[in-house]
Design a protein around this motif. Structure first.
Motif, PDB file in Angstrom:
ATOM      1  N   SER A  53       4.842   1.773   4.798  1.00 54.57           N
ATOM      2  CA  SER A  53       5.759   2.199   3.749  1.00 54.57           C
ATOM      3  C   SER A  53       5.587   1.289   2.547  1.00 54.57           C
ATOM      4  O   SER A  53       5.621   0.069   2.682  1.00 54.57           O
ATOM      5  CB  SER A  53       7.193   2.119   4.261  1.00 54.57           C
ATOM      6  N   VAL A  54       5.384   1.878   1.396  1.00 56.78           N
ATOM      7  CA  VAL A  54       5.238   1.108   0.166  1.00 56.78           C
ATOM      8  C   VAL A  54       6.468   1.363  -0.687  1.00 56.78           C
ATOM      9  O   VAL A  54       6.784   2.494  -1.014  1.00 56.78           O
ATOM     10  CB  VAL A  54       3.958   1.520  -0.601  1.00 56.78           C
ATOM     11  N   ASP A  55       7.164   0.288  -1.035  1.00 52.43           N
ATOM     12  CA  ASP A  55       8.348   0.382  -1.871  1.00 52.43           C
ATOM     13  C   ASP A  55       7.898   0.498  -3.329  1.00 52.43           C
ATOM     14  O   ASP A  55       7.286  -0.423  -3.863  1.00 52.43           O
ATOM     15  CB  ASP A  55       9.209  -0.871  -1.671  1.00 52.43           C
ATOM     16  N   SER A  56       8.198   1.608  -3.960  1.00 54.70           N
ATOM     17  CA  SER A  56       7.718   1.836  -5.328  1.00 54.70           C
ATOM     18  C   SER A  56       8.329   0.859  -6.332  1.00 54.70           C
ATOM     19  O   SER A  56       7.749   0.599  -7.377  1.00 54.70           O
ATOM     20  CB  SER A  56       7.986   3.276  -5.769  1.00 54.70           C
ATOM     21  N   GLU A  57       9.493   0.306  -6.020  1.00 56.40           N
ATOM     22  CA  GLU A  57      10.116  -0.676  -6.908  1.00 56.40           C
ATOM     23  C   GLU A  57       9.590  -2.088  -6.659  1.00 56.40           C
ATOM     24  O   GLU A  57       9.704  -2.964  -7.496  1.00 56.40           O
ATOM     25  CB  GLU A  57      11.640  -0.646  -6.758  1.00 56.40           C
ATOM     26  N   ASN A  58       9.062  -2.319  -5.480  1.00 57.53           N
ATOM     27  CA  ASN A  58       8.505  -3.623  -5.131  1.00 57.53           C
ATOM     28  C   ASN A  58       7.231  -3.405  -4.311  1.00 57.53           C
ATOM     29  O   ASN A  58       7.249  -3.510  -3.085  1.00 57.53           O
ATOM     30  CB  ASN A  58       9.525  -4.457  -4.344  1.00 57.53           C
ATOM     31  N   PRO A  59       6.131  -3.094  -4.982  1.00 56.79           N
ATOM     32  CA  PRO A  59       4.890  -2.752  -4.282  1.00 56.79           C
ATOM     33  C   PRO A  59       4.315  -3.869  -3.415  1.00 56.79           C
ATOM     34  O   PRO A  59       3.466  -3.609  -2.579  1.00 56.79           O
ATOM     35  CB  PRO A  59       3.926  -2.390  -5.414  1.00 56.79           C
ATOM     36  N   GLU A  61       5.906  -5.187  -1.170  1.00 56.45           N
ATOM     37  CA  GLU A  61       6.414  -4.803   0.154  1.00 56.45           C
ATOM     38  C   GLU A  61       5.658  -3.548   0.558  1.00 56.45           C
ATOM     39  O   GLU A  61       6.100  -2.436   0.326  1.00 56.45           O
ATOM     40  CB  GLU A  61       7.923  -4.543   0.099  1.00 56.45           C
ATOM     41  N   ASN A  62       4.494  -3.739   1.147  1.00 56.69           N
ATOM     42  CA  ASN A  62       3.597  -2.612   1.381  1.00 56.69           C
ATOM     43  C   ASN A  62       3.249  -2.365   2.839  1.00 56.69           C
ATOM     44  O   ASN A  62       2.425  -1.521   3.134  1.00 56.69           O
ATOM     45  CB  ASN A  62       2.316  -2.804   0.571  1.00 56.69           C
ATOM     46  N   ASN A 109       5.247  -0.899 -12.801  1.00 57.63           N
ATOM     47  CA  ASN A 109       5.149  -0.710 -11.353  1.00 57.63           C
ATOM     48  C   ASN A 109       4.100   0.329 -10.978  1.00 57.63           C
ATOM     49  O   ASN A 109       3.491   0.239  -9.917  1.00 57.63           O
ATOM     50  CB  ASN A 109       6.502  -0.340 -10.752  1.00 57.63           C
ATOM     51  N   ALA A 136       5.772   6.706   0.579  1.00 58.47           N
ATOM     52  CA  ALA A 136       6.738   6.039  -0.296  1.00 58.47           C
ATOM     53  C   ALA A 136       7.943   6.956  -0.421  1.00 58.47           C
ATOM     54  O   ALA A 136       7.789   8.179  -0.481  1.00 58.47           O
ATOM     55  CB  ALA A 136       6.151   5.757  -1.675  1.00 58.47           C
ATOM     56  N   GLU A 137       9.123   6.366  -0.395  1.00 52.79           N
ATOM     57  CA  GLU A 137      10.335   7.193  -0.520  1.00 52.79           C
ATOM     58  C   GLU A 137      10.714   7.311  -1.965  1.00 52.79           C
ATOM     59  O   GLU A 137      10.459   6.474  -2.768  1.00 52.79           O
ATOM     60  CB  GLU A 137      11.460   6.571   0.288  1.00 52.79           C
TER      61      GLU A 137
END
Length: 137
Positions: A53-59, A61-62, A109, A136-137
């Motif tokens: 899971s890749v957090d689009s606001e904090n890439p 955190e991948n 981002n 990504a959500e």
């Protein structure tokens, strides 16, 4: 290809999933059900996941640290994460410094996200892997 075949194919790729019952037909199209079925496992001090899971606001955190396949292949995940940081931190610092000039319509981002995916791709290519599932959500 129907959805049950996808689950069976994933069970072939990841033997630990063979122990999990494939969801009933009415639940298979629900993405949250799929995520639950593919969920990470805690092994010792580490978690292993078959989806990243890749957090689009904090890439940053991948999910690389939890990637079961990369763990099994003894990949240097820390090195990959360091390369991601080495490429993205200067970009973010430059954007923060010049945000007034660059403008609010530029999404740094998105560019960082591209770098993260590029570095993950290079890591996978070096391991001769052909498929990775990232969401990504």
């Amino acid at each position: 290809m129907n959805d049950k075949k996808i689950f069976k194919l994933l069970q072939e790729w990841f033997p630990v999933l063979e122990l999990r019952e494939i969801p009933k037909k009415k639940y298979r199209p629900i993405f949250q059900q799929f995520l639950a079925w593919m969920s990470a496992e805690k092994l010792g001090k580490h978690s292993q996941a078959y989806l990243m899971s890749v957090d689009s606001e904090n890439p940053h955190e991948n999910g690389l640290e939890q990637c079961a396949i990369l763990q099994l292949m003894n990949s240097d995940i820390r090195l990959a994460q360091q390369q991601i940081r080495n490429r993205t931190i200067p970009l973010c610092e430059h954007y923060a410094k010049h945000k007034q000039v660059i403008g609010k319509y530029y999404n740094v981002n998105t560019q960082v996200f591209d770098i993260v995916l590029e570095e993950i791709y290079e890591l996978l290519k070096s391991k001769k892997l052909e498929l990775i599932i990232i969401y990504a959500e």
